[in-house]
Design a protein around this motif. Structure first.
Motif, PDB file in Angstrom:
ATOM      1  N   PHE B  51       0.828  -1.209   0.000  1.00  0.00           N
ATOM      2  CA  PHE B  51       0.000   0.000   0.000  1.00  0.00           C
ATOM      3  C   PHE B  51       0.868   1.266   0.000  1.00  0.00           C
ATOM      4  O   PHE B  51       0.685   2.162  -0.831  1.00  0.00           O
ATOM      5  CB  PHE B  51      -0.936  -0.016   1.217  1.00  0.00           C
ATOM      6  N   THR B  52       1.842   1.327   0.918  1.00  0.00           N
ATOM      7  CA  THR B  52       2.673   2.538   0.999  1.00  0.00           C
ATOM      8  C   THR B  52       3.568   2.661  -0.243  1.00  0.00           C
ATOM      9  O   THR B  52       3.827   3.769  -0.712  1.00  0.00           O
ATOM     10  CB  THR B  52       3.549   2.535   2.275  1.00  0.00           C
ATOM     11  N   GLY B  53       4.005   1.525  -0.774  1.00  0.00           N
ATOM     12  CA  GLY B  53       4.816   1.537  -1.993  1.00  0.00           C
ATOM     13  C   GLY B  53       4.028   2.119  -3.149  1.00  0.00           C
ATOM     14  O   GLY B  53       4.542   2.924  -3.938  1.00  0.00           O
ATOM     15  N   PHE B  54       2.750   1.745  -3.240  1.00  0.00           N
ATOM     16  CA  PHE B  54       1.901   2.283  -4.299  1.00  0.00           C
ATOM     17  C   PHE B  54       1.752   3.798  -4.130  1.00  0.00           C
ATOM     18  O   PHE B  54       1.835   4.556  -5.111  1.00  0.00           O
ATOM     19  CB  PHE B  54       0.527   1.595  -4.275  1.00  0.00           C
ATOM     20  N   CYS B  55       1.564   4.244  -2.885  1.00  0.00           N
ATOM     21  CA  CYS B  55       1.430   5.685  -2.623  1.00  0.00           C
ATOM     22  C   CYS B  55       2.691   6.429  -3.085  1.00  0.00           C
ATOM     23  O   CYS B  55       2.620   7.480  -3.720  1.00  0.00           O
ATOM     24  CB  CYS B  55       1.213   5.939  -1.129  1.00  0.00           C
ATOM     25  N   LEU B  56       3.854   5.863  -2.790  1.00  0.00           N
ATOM     26  CA  LEU B  56       5.116   6.519  -3.166  1.00  0.00           C
ATOM     27  C   LEU B  56       5.282   6.555  -4.687  1.00  0.00           C
ATOM     28  O   LEU B  56       5.824   7.514  -5.243  1.00  0.00           O
ATOM     29  CB  LEU B  56       6.306   5.804  -2.529  1.00  0.00           C
ATOM     30  N   LEU B  57       4.810   5.505  -5.335  1.00  0.00           N
ATOM     31  CA  LEU B  57       4.929   5.429  -6.802  1.00  0.00           C
ATOM     32  C   LEU B  57       4.219   6.591  -7.496  1.00  0.00           C
ATOM     33  O   LEU B  57       4.599   6.984  -8.597  1.00  0.00           O
ATOM     34  CB  LEU B  57       4.295   4.130  -7.295  1.00  0.00           C
ATOM     35  N   LEU B  58       3.188   7.118  -6.851  1.00  0.00           N
ATOM     36  CA  LEU B  58       2.410   8.197  -7.466  1.00  0.00           C
ATOM     37  C   LEU B  58       3.242   9.470  -7.637  1.00  0.00           C
ATOM     38  O   LEU B  58       2.960  10.299  -8.480  1.00  0.00           O
ATOM     39  CB  LEU B  58       1.168   8.509  -6.617  1.00  0.00           C
ATOM     40  N   SER B  73      10.692  15.806  -2.203  1.00  0.00           N
ATOM     41  CA  SER B  73       9.394  16.467  -2.342  1.00  0.00           C
ATOM     42  C   SER B  73       8.303  15.673  -1.614  1.00  0.00           C
ATOM     43  O   SER B  73       7.433  16.268  -0.965  1.00  0.00           O
ATOM     44  CB  SER B  73       9.062  16.592  -3.829  1.00  0.00           C
ATOM     45  N   ILE B  74       8.383  14.347  -1.724  1.00  0.00           N
ATOM     46  CA  ILE B  74       7.418  13.501  -0.997  1.00  0.00           C
ATOM     47  C   ILE B  74       7.529  13.774   0.500  1.00  0.00           C
ATOM     48  O   ILE B  74       6.531  13.894   1.203  1.00  0.00           O
ATOM     49  CB  ILE B  74       7.674  12.004  -1.295  1.00  0.00           C
ATOM     50  N   MET B  75       8.763  13.920   0.969  1.00  0.00           N
ATOM     51  CA  MET B  75       8.992  14.117   2.406  1.00  0.00           C
ATOM     52  C   MET B  75       8.563  15.500   2.881  1.00  0.00           C
ATOM     53  O   MET B  75       8.154  15.671   4.022  1.00  0.00           O
ATOM     54  CB  MET B  75      10.472  13.908   2.747  1.00  0.00           C
ATOM     55  N   GLN B  76       8.707  16.515   1.989  1.00  0.00           N
ATOM     56  CA  GLN B  76       8.522  17.888   2.459  1.00  0.00           C
ATOM     57  C   GLN B  76       7.285  18.597   1.905  1.00  0.00           C
ATOM     58  O   GLN B  76       6.697  19.428   2.596  1.00  0.00           O
ATOM     59  CB  GLN B  76       9.769  18.715   2.117  1.00  0.00           C
ATOM     60  N   ASP B  77       6.917  18.297   0.670  1.00  0.00           N
ATOM     61  CA  ASP B  77       5.849  19.077   0.030  1.00  0.00           C
ATOM     62  C   ASP B  77       4.503  18.361  -0.020  1.00  0.00           C
ATOM     63  O   ASP B  77       3.461  18.979   0.166  1.00  0.00           O
ATOM     64  CB  ASP B  77       6.256  19.437  -1.412  1.00  0.00           C
ATOM     65  N   ILE B  78       4.526  17.069  -0.317  1.00  0.00           N
ATOM     66  CA  ILE B  78       3.262  16.337  -0.478  1.00  0.00           C
ATOM     67  C   ILE B  78       2.625  16.130   0.905  1.00  0.00           C
ATOM     68  O   ILE B  78       3.309  15.647   1.822  1.00  0.00           O
ATOM     69  CB  ILE B  78       3.509  14.949  -1.134  1.00  0.00           C
ATOM     70  N   PRO B  79       1.342  16.466   1.055  1.00  0.00           N
ATOM     71  CA  PRO B  79       0.715  16.273   2.376  1.00  0.00           C
ATOM     72  C   PRO B  79       0.819  14.821   2.850  1.00  0.00           C
ATOM     73  O   PRO B  79       0.437  13.906   2.128  1.00  0.00           O
ATOM     74  CB  PRO B  79      -0.749  16.670   2.134  1.00  0.00           C
ATOM     75  N   TYR B  80       1.364  14.643   4.017  1.00  0.00           N
ATOM     76  CA  TYR B  80       1.552  13.327   4.650  1.00  0.00           C
ATOM     77  C   TYR B  80       2.469  12.387   3.847  1.00  0.00           C
ATOM     78  O   TYR B  80       2.512  11.200   4.105  1.00  0.00           O
ATOM     79  CB  TYR B  80       0.217  12.640   4.945  1.00  0.00           C
ATOM     80  N   GLY B  81       3.202  12.968   2.894  1.00  0.00           N
ATOM     81  CA  GLY B  81       4.156  12.148   2.137  1.00  0.00           C
ATOM     82  C   GLY B  81       5.187  11.543   3.076  1.00  0.00           C
ATOM     83  O   GLY B  81       5.589  10.385   2.936  1.00  0.00           O
ATOM     84  N   TRP B  82       5.601  12.356   4.074  1.00  0.00           N
ATOM     85  CA  TRP B  82       6.596  11.874   5.050  1.00  0.00           C
ATOM     86  C   TRP B  82       6.097  10.621   5.762  1.00  0.00           C
ATOM     87  O   TRP B  82       6.866   9.715   6.055  1.00  0.00           O
ATOM     88  CB  TRP B  82       6.907  12.975   6.076  1.00  0.00           C
ATOM     89  N   LEU B  83       4.775  10.601   6.031  1.00  0.00           N
ATOM     90  CA  LEU B  83       4.218   9.469   6.781  1.00  0.00           C
ATOM     91  C   LEU B  83       4.311   8.185   5.956  1.00  0.00           C
ATOM     92  O   LEU B  83       4.799   7.151   6.433  1.00  0.00           O
ATOM     93  CB  LEU B  83       2.758   9.759   7.154  1.00  0.00           C
ATOM     94  N   PHE B  84       3.887   8.271   4.706  1.00  0.00           N
ATOM     95  CA  PHE B  84       3.880   7.062   3.873  1.00  0.00           C
ATOM     96  C   PHE B  84       5.305   6.596   3.551  1.00  0.00           C
ATOM     97  O   PHE B  84       5.575   5.410   3.505  1.00  0.00           O
ATOM     98  CB  PHE B  84       3.064   7.297   2.605  1.00  0.00           C
ATOM     99  N   ARG B  85       6.207   7.570   3.349  1.00  0.00           N
ATOM    100  CA  ARG B  85       7.588   7.151   3.053  1.00  0.00           C
ATOM    101  C   ARG B  85       8.219   6.518   4.295  1.00  0.00           C
ATOM    102  O   ARG B  85       8.870   5.474   4.217  1.00  0.00           O
ATOM    103  CB  ARG B  85       8.439   8.334   2.589  1.00  0.00           C
ATOM    104  N   THR B  86       8.031   7.162   5.444  1.00  0.00           N
ATOM    105  CA  THR B  86       8.621   6.611   6.675  1.00  0.00           C
ATOM    106  C   THR B  86       8.015   5.247   6.989  1.00  0.00           C
ATOM    107  O   THR B  86       8.720   4.332   7.415  1.00  0.00           O
ATOM    108  CB  THR B  86       8.432   7.586   7.862  1.00  0.00           C
ATOM    109  N   MET B  87       6.698   5.122   6.751  1.00  0.00           N
ATOM    110  CA  MET B  87       6.064   3.815   6.972  1.00  0.00           C
ATOM    111  C   MET B  87       6.693   2.763   6.055  1.00  0.00           C
ATOM    112  O   MET B  87       6.922   1.619   6.456  1.00  0.00           O
ATOM    113  CB  MET B  87       4.560   3.891   6.673  1.00  0.00           C
TER     114      MET B  87
END
Lengths: 135, 363
Positions: B51-58, B73-87
């Motif tokens: 699930f989180t891998g799919f989110c990151l792929l976007l 950008s995923i970590m800093q700009d995308i809303p909650y991107g940090w959460l999905f990447r860290t997960m």
């Protein structure tokens, strides 16, 4: 008899089809696109004074040209033969040092100490008048 | 309304009967251990990774110019991107830990013995596929740390005679790391390995379902371990129903997993994202003190201690083969490891050695 013959033919055709794919697959997977071969690089001798060095990328390989105080120009790959880290030139010690596992090479690329067992790869270099030509 | 919807499906496909049949035919032994539910936590961990891998792929861009910036950008700009990447990052590490614990519990309980040899082998292959998953995913952020970790790791096979250079070239798509290496690792990570993992997982779960849950050797009713001559499913007529007895315990284990995951994300977010992971890769400058990821530290430390790389790698390959085919090397019927002091001592020594080498490799 006919059924047995068909089975054997099926096996032979299957192995041939599968086997004939293996070689192209191996070649396909080990392709090295993006690493042009046979390219030459040239510098003026004066650009690298005695004792100095210059980092270059030659045919996709990080390399270094050193103007050795007692041996003239040499071009060596910077890829450490232990695990592939890039060696750095230490001018004061006249050595090439690997930052990963403390491998030490002399300015000819030979191993002095550390874990590497093979010398650094030498890249062909020619002096043409005032130019140093790599490759 | 809800009953109407359920009824609509029930009339057409008889889903209730299907579920009832599936659950009724599946029973767990009376002495089933809570440790036997760790596999369920590993399965949940894998689903989270998908699930989180799919989110990151976007948002991830798999090319050397944009890979690093897209991850930042995923970590800093995308809303909650940090959460999905860290997960995804922490979850990947925890998946390996969970699978290791699952295999350890299976080993300690002797559940790999006849007739479950193939279940063990499929599990072992799943473990190695997960290691390769982690290894291939590690390069994708194209940071200085990840780049040089992968450089070192892909150089290791080159010490094998004949095929070594070929393996390194196949992994890197050439003698040196390049944009093609990133393409290759990305393709492995999101296309090839998920397919392999899924096939192995289906096979593994099929075997668990087909043979039945194993009975631990510690309880009052150990399973009959004499080698079988014909197929027989362990039905445990006097045992507990898998639902709800076993499933509730499995759900508890999944909750334990999720608690650990979110505790690590909350209190130790930098544990698996150290300083070098926020610097863009520089292929012309090796940073000082590069080490591979934690799960490769033990074999890496062995390579550092023993200069003969070919010998060290050969030992590691033999150990890997021994691990995968262990059920065939251990032919004794006794499943309780505590009654086998030699095996117990040997296993403990190997695990301790592995831990020592991992910690040594880290410092």
């Amino acid at each position: 008899m006919r059924r047995r013959f068909l089975k054997i033919m099926l096996a032979v055709l299957g192995f041939t089809a599968f086997g004939s794919l293996l070689y192209p697959l191996a070649r396909f997977l080990s392709a090295t696109r993006g690493e042009p071969k046979g390219k030459q690089l040239a510098f003026k001798k004066t650009e690298i004074p005695i004792g100095a060095a210059r980092d270059i990328v030659f045919n996709g390989t990080p390399a270094i040209i050193i103007n050795r105080p007692d041996g003239g120009f040499v071009a060596l790959s910077r890829v450490c033969t232990h695990l592939g880290c890039l060696v750095d030139y230490d001018k004061s010690k006249k050595r090439l040092l690997c930052p990963c596992h403390a491998g030490v090479y002399d300015l000819d690329g030979a191993v002095i100490s550390g874990l590497p067992t093979r010398p650094l790869r030498e890249i062909s270099l020619k002096i043409k008048g005032d130019d140093v030509v790599i490759g | 309304m809800w009953d109407k919807i359920i009824g609509w499906f029930e009339v057409r496909i008889g889903i209730g009967e299907l579920v009832k049949e599936g659950l009724d035919s599946c029973r767990a032994p009376k002495n089933v251990s809570i440790f036997q539910t760790i596999g369920c936590a590993a399965l949940a961990a894998f689903v989270i990774q998908v699930f989180t891998g799919f989110c990151l792929l976007l948002y991830y861009a798999p090319n050397t110019e944009q890979a690093f910036t897209s991850v930042q950008s995923i970590m800093q700009d995308i809303p909650y991107g940090w959460l999905f990447r860290t997960m995804h990052v922490v979850g990947g590490a925890l998946l390996l830990v969970t699978m290791t614990m699952h295999m350890l519990s299976v080993f300690v309980m002797g559940s790999y013995k006849n007739p479950r040899e193939m279940t063990w082998i499929a599990g072992g292959l799943l473990f190695f596929t997960t290691v390769f998953f982690a290894f291939s995913g590690n390069l994708l952020p194209w940071s200085q740390l990840n780049y040089w970790q992968t450089t070192i790791a892909t150089a290791i096979p080159s010490s094998f005679p004949y095929a070594g250079e070929f393996i390194t070239e196949v992994l890197r798509s050439g003698g040196q790391m390049s944009a093609l290496t990133l393409n290759r690792f990305f393709a492995l990570h999101v296309s090839f390995l998920p397919f392999v993992f899924f096939l192995l997982l289906v096979f593994h779960l099929f075997l668990v379902r087909r043979i039945g849950i194993s009975s631990p050797p510690f309880g009052t009713e150990p399973e009959n371990t004499s080698p079988r001559t014909a197929y027989r499913k362990e039905t445990y007529p006097d045992g507990h129903p898998v639902y709800p007895y076993f499933m509730v315990r499995a759900a508890f284990m999944v909750m334990v997993y999720l608690s650990v995951l979110f505790l690590l994300i909350t209190f130790l977010p930098g544990l698996f994202l150290p300083e070098g992971s926020v610097i863009q890769a520089n292929p012309l400058k090796t940073p000082a003190q590069v080490r591979p990821e934690w799960y490769l530290l033990a074999p890496y430390q062995m390579l550092k201690l023993i200069p003969n790389k070919f010998f060290t790698l050969s030992v590691q390959v033999i150990m890997g083969v021994l691990f995968i085919f262990w059920p065939f090397f251990d032919a004794r019927k006794e499943g309780n490891i505590l009654k086998r002091p030699l095996l117990f001592g040997l296993s403990l020594s190997v695990i301790t050695l592995w831990l020592v080498l991992t910690i040594w490799g880290r410092y």
